[in-house]
Motif scaffolding. Structure first.
Motif: not given
Ligand SMILES: Nc1nc2c(ncn2[C@@H]2O[C@H](COP(=O)(O)OP(=O)(O)OP(=O)(O)O)[C@@H](O)[C@H]2O)c(=O)[nH]1
Ligand SMILES: [Mg+2]
Length: 719
Positions: A316-327
């Protein structure tokens, strides 16, 4: 790839109807951005975007693809969406995490039905839109026609930033009225020569330049003042004005490209880099409970997953958007939707299936990660101090329904697992294991949607499947009151069985009171309800069970058994074995035996009395009716109407909307079976529709007769 600051990130969805050239444009952008060394093509099946085997097979995008391009120290994250209505889920997901939409048009066709559908979503999500007229080298390209259509529909919001000097196979130059220069390409495209505008184009260019200045000034008071004083705006001021107009959707700029020959793609990237708003300039997103969240890199961490895929060799490859802060790599985050903990092992900036590892990503950025334990599309992972969940995605209802079956019984379980996975990837699927119909029903957006599913099952997963006509979930009900008695009596050896039930059935209509007296065959039956149970049936509708027994004719302890017997028959209606609904049952009398009465006896007596009364009570079959909304170009309206009438539709209304008609109708599900295919063949693919369950209604007498006959034949076969 470096770590980008929030005010350096722009997120852009590439939309447009199927075949408008989105994937080809993406390829040219990747090339111009230096991400790839060679441009692939749809024909050769080697584009970055369409990398799944099913996409190569059909030459269409099936999934949305994320890629990013660094341009003048900014990071432009793009999502290339599939254009077909059947894969609209990809576009909807993309609009949730992007801030601007590029709407690509094929210069040959101008505005297509797909364009309108997708535009509607940009409207719902309130996102800026830039139109890009592509295919300018096509022999049938009609740039002016496309502009007329755009202006017709969107009026003065349409502002040309460029126009082509010549269209058709010789296309090689545009005049840019923001820069007031002409750009001309050699046959291989790429970097243009920048030239002065030739004398015979000056008047047209000046006119459009003035229109652009006026439009840009309109969205900013200061610019407006400056414009009144000087009668002009600088290039930077123009950009600021366009940017402001984009954000409020007060302006839809129009660009020109020839994606196939990589012409004007650099200029488009430059414009996107300079003018399109960065994440921090857009309205803040809202959590499920309505709190605003700013894309603040110093805020608590919240990352939203908008897409998951399963890829060969990786999982599985999971795509995200950083809504707030940092990862950051190694972060431990909490899945707010599922309660589980996750560690972020790696973070990638992606270009299709190519992944470049980055140590961290800041608010506003879009990336991917792998090997998460339990993260589904739509989930949010939070860091310390964050308790965000988001449910901003609204997907359309499915509208093409088929029963699906593994050809080899042994593959059934694997097929079910895959269906669950496909549904997780693409939420516009609906998969239902119907106990009632004894079929697995898959519902998608259209025939092509289902065809790709079959292709993937057979070619990627090596499971043979077949589609069958899906059964219709009919219902049964009654139309008048009736009465019946039933005595169950059995004497065999030792203890016997005895139970007798007298009951009345009648249609249950919400809000209508129960009479005190019923009359059947000249006889009066007085009712005094001692207890009433209103049961919401799992399959819709109600069953109202009234205990009106006087003088202890039946002991209260047998009532649940009577109800159980009735329920068994409600689950397999007396007419066709379909669920029954909307019935009031009044048990008013009966008999017991001091020794032989038991639960099973009353269950059987209740069931049979109900069955008999039901058959006497004007029983009718109900069918599901759907609200159908068809958008169709005016010239096809007559054909679409007469086709609908042939489907027992009731036309409820009609609205005109700039060259398109919107038809509202109520149509039985039975008649919608292959509607998307028919509609597309009637209109040459220029119409679209949505459907939503509305209600259950009585079937016409001839249909009822057919159904009864079919059921009788089937029951005989089974006996
Ligand atoms: N002549 C010409 N052909 C083009 C141009 N851009 C794209 N094409 C061709 O048009 C066809 C469709 O292009 P795609 O890039 O797949 O279009 P798309 O918008 O991604 O289509 P979907 O993924 O189905 O939504 C392909 O055959 C391309 O080679 C162009 O500028 N000129
Ligand atoms: Mg594509």
């Amino acid at each position: 790839m470096k770590v980008y600051q929030t005010n350096e990130i722009k997120n852009i969805a590439i939309l447009g109807s199927s075949g408008s050239g989105k994937t080809t444009l993406a390829e040219a952008m990747l090339y111009e951005g230096g991400v790839i060394k060679r441009r692939g093509s749809i024909e050769a099946g080697n584009t970055v975007s369409d990398y799944f085997p099913v996409e190569k097979e059909y030459g269409y995008s099936v999934f949305s693809t994320v890629f990013s391009v660094e341009w003048q120290d900014r990071k432009l994250n793009f999502i290339d969406c599939p254009g077909s209505d059947d894969f609209i889920g990809g576009a909807v997901s993309a609009l949730n995490v992007t801030d601007t939409a590029l709407m690509v048009l094929n210069a040959q066709y101008g505005i297509e039905v797909g364009t309108i559908n997708q535009f509607r979503y940009t409207d719902q999500f309130n996102k800026p839109v830039i139109f890009i007229v592509n295919h300018l080298d096509n022999a049938l390209a009609d740039y002016d026609g496309a502009i007329v259509q755009l202006k017709d529909r969107f009026g003065s919001k349409i502002v040309q930033i460029q126009y082509p000097v010549n269209v058709g196979p010789t296309f090689n130059a545009v005049v840019d009225v923001l820069k007031m220069k002409m750009y001309r390409w050699k046959p291989e495209g790429g970097v243009p020569e920048v030239l002065e505008i030739p004398a015979d184009e000056i008047d047209k260019a000046t006119e459009l330049h003035t229109a652009l200045i006026e439009a840009a000034a309109e969205h900013d008071d200061q610019l407006m003042e400056k414009f009144f004083e000087d009668g002009n705006l600088s290039e930077d001021e123009l950009r600021a004005g366009i940017s402001a107009g984009l954000i409020t959707r007060g302006m839809f700029p129009v660009f020109c490209v020839c994606a196939g020959k990589d012409m004007c793609v650099r200029r488009t990237l430059e414009f996107l880099g300079n003018v399109v708003p960065t994440v921090d300039r857009m309205p803040k997103v809202k959590t499920s409970d309505g709190r605003e969240v700013a894309p603040d890199p110093n805020g608590p961490t919240g990352i939203f997953f908008f897409k998951t895929t399963v890829e060969q060799h990786i999982g599985q490859v999971s795509y995200f958007k950083v809504i707030s802060g940092k990862v950051k790599e190694g972060d431990d985050l909490l899945n707010a939707d599922r309660g589980s903990k996750e560690r972020i092992a790696q973070i990638f900036s992606v270009a299709g299936q190519t992944r470049n590892q980055v140590p961290e990503m800041l608010a506003g950025d879009i990336g991917a990660t792998v090997k998460l334990k339990d993260v589904k599309r739509g989930n949010t992972l939070n860091g310390k101090g964050a308790d965000y969940t988001f449910d901003f995605i609204k997907y359309p209802n499915p509208k093409y329904r088929r029963a699906i079956r593994a050809v080899n019984e042994a593959d059934s379980e694997k097929m079910a697992e895959l269906l669950t996975r496909f549904r997780e990837e693409d939420p516009t699927w609906l998969v239902e294991q119907s106990k009632e119909l004894k079929q697995t029903i898959v519902s998608g957006q259209g025939e092509f949607h289902l065809r790709t599913l079959k292709w993937r099952m057979e070619n990627n997963e090596k499971i043979q499947i077949e589609y069958l006509e899906p059964k219709i979930p009919y219902r049964e009900t009654i139309t008048k009151a009736a009465r019946a008695d039933y005595r169950h009596k059995k004497q065999s050896g030792g203890s016997g069985q005895f139970g007798e039930v007298h009951l009345i059935v009648e249609p249950y209509i919400e809000g209508t009171p129960m009479p005190d007296v019923y009359r059947f065959g000249g006889q009066e039956f007085k009712i005094s309800a001692r207890d009433t149970q209103v049961i919401d049936l799992d399959w819709g509708g109600k069953l109202v069970f009234v205990n009106s027994i006087v003088g202890g004719a039946i002991d209260t302890r047998f009532l649940p058994a009577i109800l159980k017997g009735i329920m068994a028959r409600m689950e397999q209606g007396p007419l066709t074995g379909s669920y029954a609904r909307d019935v009031r049952i009044i048990v008013y009398d009966g008999k017991m035996h001091p020794v032989d009465s038991n639960e099973i006896s009353f269950m059987l007596a209740g069931r049979n009395a109900f069955s008999t009364a039901f058959r006497e009570a004007g029983p009718k079959i109900l069918e599901p009716i759907y609200d159908v909304e068809v958008s169709v170009p005016g010239d096809y309206l007559g054909d679409v109407m007469s086709d609908l009438q042939g489907r027992r539709a009731i036309i409820m209304g009609m609205n005109s909307e700039k060259g398109y008609e919107k038809l509202l109708a109520k149509v039985p599900l039975k008649e919608m079976s292959s509607y998307s295919t028919s509609l597309s063949s009637i209109t040459g693919g220029r119409a679209s529709f949505t459907m939503k369950f509305a209600s259950y209604e009585l079937v016409p007498a001839d249909v009822q007769e057919k159904l009864l006959k079919a059921y009788a034949e089937k029951s005989q076969d089974e006996d």
